[in-house]
Design a protein around this motif. Structure first.
Motif, PDB file in Angstrom:
ATOM      1  N   LEU A  27       0.811  -1.216   0.000  1.00  0.00           N
ATOM      2  CA  LEU A  27       0.000   0.000   0.000  1.00  0.00           C
ATOM      3  C   LEU A  27       0.845   1.266   0.000  1.00  0.00           C
ATOM      4  O   LEU A  27       0.401   2.316  -0.481  1.00  0.00           O
ATOM      5  CB  LEU A  27      -0.928   0.012   1.218  1.00  0.00           C
ATOM      6  N   THR A  28       2.046   1.196   0.536  1.00  0.00           N
ATOM      7  CA  THR A  28       2.890   2.394   0.629  1.00  0.00           C
ATOM      8  C   THR A  28       3.735   2.632  -0.615  1.00  0.00           C
ATOM      9  O   THR A  28       4.393   3.675  -0.707  1.00  0.00           O
ATOM     10  CB  THR A  28       3.833   2.294   1.846  1.00  0.00           C
ATOM     11  N   GLU A  29       3.731   1.701  -1.557  1.00  0.00           N
ATOM     12  CA  GLU A  29       4.615   1.827  -2.721  1.00  0.00           C
ATOM     13  C   GLU A  29       4.413   3.118  -3.506  1.00  0.00           C
ATOM     14  O   GLU A  29       5.385   3.712  -3.996  1.00  0.00           O
ATOM     15  CB  GLU A  29       4.458   0.604  -3.627  1.00  0.00           C
ATOM     16  N   PRO A  30       3.167   3.632  -3.685  1.00  0.00           N
ATOM     17  CA  PRO A  30       3.025   4.881  -4.438  1.00  0.00           C
ATOM     18  C   PRO A  30       3.489   6.123  -3.679  1.00  0.00           C
ATOM     19  O   PRO A  30       3.541   7.212  -4.263  1.00  0.00           O
ATOM     20  CB  PRO A  30       1.514   4.953  -4.710  1.00  0.00           C
ATOM     21  N   LEU A  31       3.800   5.996  -2.409  1.00  0.00           N
ATOM     22  CA  LEU A  31       4.132   7.148  -1.579  1.00  0.00           C
ATOM     23  C   LEU A  31       5.641   7.328  -1.479  1.00  0.00           C
ATOM     24  O   LEU A  31       6.382   6.366  -1.266  1.00  0.00           O
ATOM     25  CB  LEU A  31       3.551   6.963  -0.171  1.00  0.00           C
ATOM     26  N   ASP A  35       6.199  11.790   1.566  1.00  0.00           N
ATOM     27  CA  ASP A  35       4.765  11.570   1.785  1.00  0.00           C
ATOM     28  C   ASP A  35       4.527  10.815   3.090  1.00  0.00           C
ATOM     29  O   ASP A  35       3.575  11.106   3.824  1.00  0.00           O
ATOM     30  CB  ASP A  35       4.164  10.731   0.648  1.00  0.00           C
ATOM     31  N   GLN A  36       5.365   9.840   3.353  1.00  0.00           N
ATOM     32  CA  GLN A  36       5.136   8.923   4.470  1.00  0.00           C
ATOM     33  C   GLN A  36       5.515   9.509   5.824  1.00  0.00           C
ATOM     34  O   GLN A  36       5.227   8.913   6.859  1.00  0.00           O
ATOM     35  CB  GLN A  36       5.885   7.611   4.229  1.00  0.00           C
ATOM     36  N   THR A 154      -6.706   6.252   4.071  1.00  0.00           N
ATOM     37  CA  THR A 154      -7.532   7.451   4.295  1.00  0.00           C
ATOM     38  C   THR A 154      -6.683   8.627   4.749  1.00  0.00           C
ATOM     39  O   THR A 154      -6.938   9.776   4.367  1.00  0.00           O
ATOM     40  CB  THR A 154      -8.633   7.160   5.323  1.00  0.00           C
ATOM     41  N   ASP A 155      -5.671   8.354   5.566  1.00  0.00           N
ATOM     42  CA  ASP A 155      -4.800   9.434   6.022  1.00  0.00           C
ATOM     43  C   ASP A 155      -3.933   9.968   4.881  1.00  0.00           C
ATOM     44  O   ASP A 155      -3.713  11.177   4.758  1.00  0.00           O
ATOM     45  CB  ASP A 155      -3.918   8.954   7.168  1.00  0.00           C
ATOM     46  N   ALA A 156      -3.426   9.053   4.035  1.00  0.00           N
ATOM     47  CA  ALA A 156      -2.634   9.492   2.882  1.00  0.00           C
ATOM     48  C   ALA A 156      -3.496  10.275   1.898  1.00  0.00           C
ATOM     49  O   ALA A 156      -3.037  11.258   1.298  1.00  0.00           O
ATOM     50  CB  ALA A 156      -2.007   8.284   2.188  1.00  0.00           C
ATOM     51  N   LEU A 157      -4.749   9.866   1.731  1.00  0.00           N
ATOM     52  CA  LEU A 157      -5.652  10.598   0.835  1.00  0.00           C
ATOM     53  C   LEU A 157      -5.883  12.015   1.349  1.00  0.00           C
ATOM     54  O   LEU A 157      -5.870  12.979   0.575  1.00  0.00           O
ATOM     55  CB  LEU A 157      -6.977   9.851   0.722  1.00  0.00           C
ATOM     56  N   HIS A 158      -6.075  12.152   2.641  1.00  0.00           N
ATOM     57  CA  HIS A 158      -6.254  13.497   3.201  1.00  0.00           C
ATOM     58  C   HIS A 158      -5.013  14.341   2.978  1.00  0.00           C
ATOM     59  O   HIS A 158      -5.092  15.523   2.615  1.00  0.00           O
ATOM     60  CB  HIS A 158      -6.576  13.420   4.685  1.00  0.00           C
ATOM     61  N   LEU A 159      -3.851  13.744   3.182  1.00  0.00           N
ATOM     62  CA  LEU A 159      -2.598  14.465   2.960  1.00  0.00           C
ATOM     63  C   LEU A 159      -2.489  14.940   1.518  1.00  0.00           C
ATOM     64  O   LEU A 159      -2.182  16.120   1.255  1.00  0.00           O
ATOM     65  CB  LEU A 159      -1.421  13.547   3.301  1.00  0.00           C
TER      66      LEU A 159
END
Length: 436
Positions: A27-31, A35-36, A154-159
C-alpha cells in the motif's frame, strides 16, 4: 478445552501474518519517503507511523512478554509508537506524530523486519501451551494491522488532498460503478439476535471477531424498511442544489453549528469547477468546495485523483451530521445498528461492505454483558464507548476478508475523512390487504 476453542493452526496463522505484513508495504509503494513522514491533521497519522505502530503492537503484546531473550531493536520505539495503551507506558503525543522525522523510513522498515523475524521465531519455537495463549493475540494483531491499512489509505488521501496538484494515490482509472435502482426492502421486525459470542470459538460462529462485537444478544425491532443501495453522489447533489447546507431545519443542532463554524458546503473532497479552495487544507480536515452547487459541475478527489463526479457512485466522506441531514431532507432516517445487521441478510441488499461505511443512528455503547479482552488488549475497544456513533459495513479501502455483518466501526459525529456514506431506512408502511 473443546475442539472449537483451539487456536488456529500455526502454519495457517503464519501464512496470514506474512500476507498481511506484506500488504501494508504494498500500500505504501506509491508514496515517497516525504509523503510517508507528513501528518496533515491531528486525527491522521503519517504512513511511516502506521508501519511502525503495527510492528510495535506485535513487539509489545507478543515478543516482549513471550519470547525469552528478546532484545528490542531500539528501546525508544516503545515510547514513540505506542498509540493509546496507558497500561504499557507513556507515548509520544498523537498530534505531533508528523514531527518524528527520526527514525527514518529505512529505519522503520528495518524495525518491521526485526519484529517479523522474531515473530517467526516465536511461532516456530513456542510450546503448544504458549501457542494456545498467544495465538488469539497474534490474530488480533493481524486484524489490527488491517484496520491500520485502511487508515493508512484514508490518512494518505487526506494528505494528498492538501497538495495543490491533488496527486492520485492509484495511477489508474477507478472501476466503474454499475448504476442501479435503490428499492425499499421490508423487514418484519420482531425478536432478533445480533452480535457474536467472541470469547470462544464454536461451531456456529467461525472466524475472528473483536470483543466489541459481542456478546450475542436479542433485541426487539419494529417493522422497518431499508434501502437496497447506498445514497449516491447524484442523490446528494440534489440535496445541495435544494439548499441543504443553507437550511437549518434538516440539521441536528450540533451539526448545524459545525456547518456554520467549518463552512461546509459539500462533502469533503467535492470541488466545484473553477474553485481551487476545495482542498481539505484546514487543520481539522473540514475544507470543502465553496461553490453553491446549484448550476455547478463538480469533481471529486479520491484514491484515483481528481475526477468528474460520477452521479451513480456512492457519496463518501460524509460526517454523521451530513448523513442525518440528508436523511431528514429525504423524508427518511438512518437505520439503527440492530436494523442494519438484521437487514444485511435480506435478499436484494447491495453494496454492504465494498463501497462506503454506513452511518447508523446508534451510539457506540457496550452490548449487554460485554467484557473486554484480558491484559493490555483490554484497552482495544471498550474505553472508546462514549461520544461515538456506529458505522456498519465496509469500504473500498477495507482489506478483503476483514469485515463481517457484526463488525462495529465507530467515529465521532463530525469525522468525515474516512470512506463514510449512508443507507436510508424508514418505519415500515402498513401492509395493504388484498380484498377477498
Amino acid at each position: 478445552m473443546s475442539d472449537h476453542d483451539l487456536p488456529l493452526p500455526r502454519r495457517d496463522l503464519a501464512r496470514r501474518f506474512e500476507a498481511v505484513r506484506r500488504h501494508t508495504l504494498t500500500l505504501t509503494e506509491p508514496l515517497s519517503a516525504e509523503d510517508q513522514a507528513a501528518q496533515s491533521m491531528p486525527d491522521a497519522s503519517p504512513a511511516k507511523w502506521h508501519q511502525a505502530h503495527t510492528s510495535w503492537f506485535f513487539e509489545a503484546l507478543l515478543l516482549r512478554p513471550h519470547l525469552p531473550g528478546y532484545r528490542p531493536l531500539d528501546e525508544s520505539f516503545h515510547f514513540l509508537f505506542n498509540s493509546y495503551y496507558e497500561g504499557l507506558g507513556p507515548r509520544h503525543p498523537r498530534p505531533q506524530r508528523g514531527l518524528l522525522t527520526r527514525p527514518s523510513l529505512d529505519e522503520v522498515r528495518a524495525y518491521r523486519r526485526h519484529v517479523d523475524s522474531h515473530i517467526r521465531q516465536l511461532i516456530d519455537s513456542c510450546t503448544d501451551a504458549v501457542w494456545a495463549a498467544i495465538a488469539p493475540t497474534l490474530e488480533l494483531g493481524l486484524h489490527h494491522e488491517q484496520q491500520h491499512q485502511e487508515l493508512l489509505l484514508t490518512d494518505a488521501l487526506h494528505l494528498l488532498s492538501c497538495h495543490p496538484w491533488r496527486p492520485a494515490l492509484i495511477d489508474a482509472p477507478p472501476a466503474p460503478i454499475a448504476a442501479g435502482t435503490s428499492e425499499w426492502l421490508r423487514h418484519d421486525g420482531g425478536l432478533v439476535e445480533i452480535g457474536r459470542d467472541v470469547h470462544q470459538r464454536n461451531a456456529a460462529e467461525t472466524g475472528f471477531a473483536f470483543d466489541n462485537e459481542g456478546p450475542r444478544h436479542r433485541v426487539w425491532l419494529e417493522p422497518f424498511e431499508i434501502a437496497s443501495r447506498l445514497v449516491t453522489c447524484g442523490d446528494f447533489l440534489r440535496f445541495i442544489d435544494d439548499g441543504g447546507y443553507r437550511e437549518p431545519r434538516w440539521w441536528l443542532s450540533d451539526g448545524w453549528a459545525t456547518v456554520q463554524q467549518q463552512g461546509w458546503k459539500a462533502p469533503l473532497y467535492w470541488v466545484a469547477d473553477g474553485d481551487d479552495a476545495g482542498r481539505a487544507d484546514s487543520a481539522d480536515g473540514s475544507g470543502s468546495g465553496s461553490g453553491s452547487g446549484s448550476g455547478s459541475r463538480w469533481s471529486v478527489f479520491g484514491l484515483h485523483g481528481l475526477r468528474p463526479m460520477d452521479p451513480a457512485a456512492p457519496v463518501m466522506q460524509l460526517s454523521f451530521y451530513e448523513a442525518t441531514a440528508f436523511a431528514e431532507w429525504a423524508g427518511a432516517r438512518l437505520p439503527s445498528e440492530p436494523e442494519w445487521e438484521a437487514a444485511s441478510a435480506l435478499p436484494g441488499m447491495a453494496q454492504l461492505a465494498d463501497q462506503a461505511w454506513q452511518w447508523t443512528r446508534s451510539a457506540y455503547h457496550p452490548y449487554p454483558g460485554f467484557r473486554p479482552l484480558e491484559g493490555a488488549a483490554s484497552e482495544y475497544n471498550g474505553k472508546f464507548m462514549v461520544g461515538q456513533l456506529v458505522l456498519r459495513g465496509g469500504s473500498l479501502a477495507t482489506p478483503p476478508g476483514h469485515t463481517r455483518p457484526t463488525y462495529r466501526n465507530f467515529f465521532p459525529p463530525a469525522a468525515r475523512w474516512q470512506f463514510t456514506g449512508l443507507r436510508l431506512a424508514r418505519d415500515a408502511r402498513p401492509r395493504t390487504e388484498t380484498p377477498a
